[in-house]
Design a protein around this motif. Sequence first.
Motif, short mmCIF file in Angstrom:
data_model
loop_
_atom_site.label_atom_id
_atom_site.label_comp_id
_atom_site.label_asym_id
_atom_site.label_seq_id
_atom_site.Cartn_x
_atom_site.Cartn_y
_atom_site.Cartn_z
N ALA A 234 0.84 -1.21 0.00
CA ALA A 234 0.00 0.00 0.00
C ALA A 234 0.87 1.25 0.00
O ALA A 234 0.57 2.23 -0.70
N ASP A 235 1.94 1.22 0.78
CA ASP A 235 2.85 2.37 0.83
C ASP A 235 3.45 2.67 -0.54
O ASP A 235 3.65 3.83 -0.90
N SER A 236 3.76 1.60 -1.30
CA SER A 236 4.36 1.81 -2.62
C SER A 236 3.40 2.53 -3.56
O SER A 236 3.81 3.37 -4.37
N LEU A 237 2.11 2.21 -3.46
CA LEU A 237 1.11 2.92 -4.26
C LEU A 237 0.98 4.37 -3.79
O LEU A 237 0.89 5.29 -4.60
N ASN A 238 0.96 4.53 -2.49
CA ASN A 238 0.81 5.87 -1.92
C ASN A 238 1.98 6.78 -2.30
O ASN A 238 1.79 7.97 -2.58
N SER A 239 3.19 6.22 -2.32
CA SER A 239 4.37 7.01 -2.68
C SER A 239 4.32 7.50 -4.12
O SER A 239 4.95 8.50 -4.47
N LYS A 240 3.57 6.78 -4.96
CA LYS A 240 3.40 7.18 -6.36
C LYS A 240 2.14 8.02 -6.55
O LYS A 240 1.74 8.29 -7.68
N SER A 243 -4.26 6.45 -5.87
CA SER A 243 -5.36 6.25 -4.93
C SER A 243 -5.65 4.76 -4.77
O SER A 243 -5.63 4.00 -5.75
N PHE A 244 -5.95 4.36 -3.53
CA PHE A 244 -6.30 2.95 -3.30
C PHE A 244 -7.32 2.82 -2.19
O PHE A 244 -7.47 3.69 -1.33
N ILE A 245 -8.04 1.71 -2.24
CA ILE A 245 -8.87 1.23 -1.13
C ILE A 245 -8.37 -0.16 -0.78
O ILE A 245 -8.27 -1.02 -1.66
N LEU A 246 -8.03 -0.36 0.45
CA LEU A 246 -7.53 -1.64 0.95
C LEU A 246 -8.55 -2.20 1.93
O LEU A 246 -8.92 -1.53 2.90
N THR A 328 -8.05 3.64 3.26
CA THR A 328 -7.78 4.36 2.02
C THR A 328 -6.72 5.42 2.27
O THR A 328 -6.51 5.86 3.41
N ASN A 329 -6.08 5.86 1.20
CA ASN A 329 -5.14 6.98 1.29
C ASN A 329 -5.76 8.25 0.72
O ASN A 329 -5.07 9.23 0.47
N ARG A 330 -7.08 8.25 0.52
CA ARG A 330 -7.71 9.42 -0.10
C ARG A 330 -8.97 9.89 0.62
O ARG A 330 -8.88 10.57 1.62
N ASN A 331 -10.15 9.47 0.15
CA ASN A 331 -11.35 10.28 0.39
C ASN A 331 -12.56 9.52 0.92
O ASN A 331 -13.59 9.47 0.25
N PHE A 332 -12.52 8.95 2.10
CA PHE A 332 -13.76 8.45 2.70
C PHE A 332 -14.62 9.64 3.14
O PHE A 332 -14.10 10.64 3.65
N VAL A 333 -15.91 9.52 2.94
CA VAL A 333 -16.82 10.53 3.45
C VAL A 333 -16.83 10.44 4.97
O VAL A 333 -17.05 9.37 5.54
#
Length: 364
Positions: A234-240, A243-246, A328-333
């Motif tokens: 997940a960190d590797s995606l975030n560093s790039k 956006s992800f949901i895990l 997630t590393n982005r946008n939960f309501v």
Amino acid sequence: MLKLTISNHMKTLGKIYLLILSILTAACDPFGTKLGEEVSYFEAAEPENITFPDTLKVMNWNVKFGGGRIDFFFDCHGDRVIMEKEEVENNMTLLAEKIREVNPDILFLQEVDTDAKRSAFMNQVQYLLDNTELNFGVYASQWKAKYIPSDGIGKMNSGNAILSKWELTDAKRIALPLIEEQNFIVRYFYLKRNLLHAKLKYSGGELNLLNTHASAYAKDNTKKQQLEIIKHYADSLNSKEQSFILAGDFNALPPNTKQTQNFDDSVCEDADYEADDYSAETDWMMPYYETYESAICLGEYSNDNDRHFTHTTDKNGFWNRKTDYIFTNRNFVSGSGTTIQDWMEASDHAPITANYELEITNEK
């Protein structure tokens, strides 16, 4: 007479052990248990064309291979191994009904069977696609064998799946470490955990979907290693800045959990199936909470633990611990995360839902 019977039984088991060992030694993969990066794609019989909304409803659920609340041998509340076809159909009908009630846009599933004797060989991924509003799916096996010569299990294919109203692409299976303390034969036939990764492409960009199910019965550091690998991925995606949901069943408790052992439903005396002592694991999930946004924030969980428990093995009790998550590393309501505890009859895990805000751009 009893001693003779037990003696003969042990001799028979010894012969079976030696036979299996000789077969495994002589052939590369005679029972077809080895797994690589293979992923299967599925599509509903009648997929619908659905426009992307501004907000996605996301759902995570360990569905116990359509077993409902039947007492299986691995929970030690019963001794069932195989279900009748009617039982599977009834349980899957209930699961589909509950999923339609939530109507998720993205559904993360653990313990879903596609071709297993224990669930009457039903392809449960295809069944759910054909009986819900979801249209596309990807699947990665965690437990696969042409035949498992133990407890009457027989043929097995069970794993993780991601279902979506929209097409999923670039799916891959990332293998997680095996339990180190198991002997050669047990490890050969046992579950091979994974992280399933698929991409959802839409007008505003791309969303990475990650689904996992960590080890339940590891007594060594295997689960810790699995959680670290998942977090690193997940960190590797975030560093790039991707956006992800895990989501998944992490088989680990959140920090600040009040009870970590001696649960009322923990009745296993067989060491192979004991999974009720988390006292040495209380900080293993903290890195996820520190880095990413959780559907159920840690503050809310700490203030009201019981309302967010997701698991119990006792159908006559109630949920008594949380092992299931969405990050997630982005946008939960904000405040949208829920734990649905009303459906105990459907599985030994409660589902979690959350709303995720998409970044939509208008196509010209």
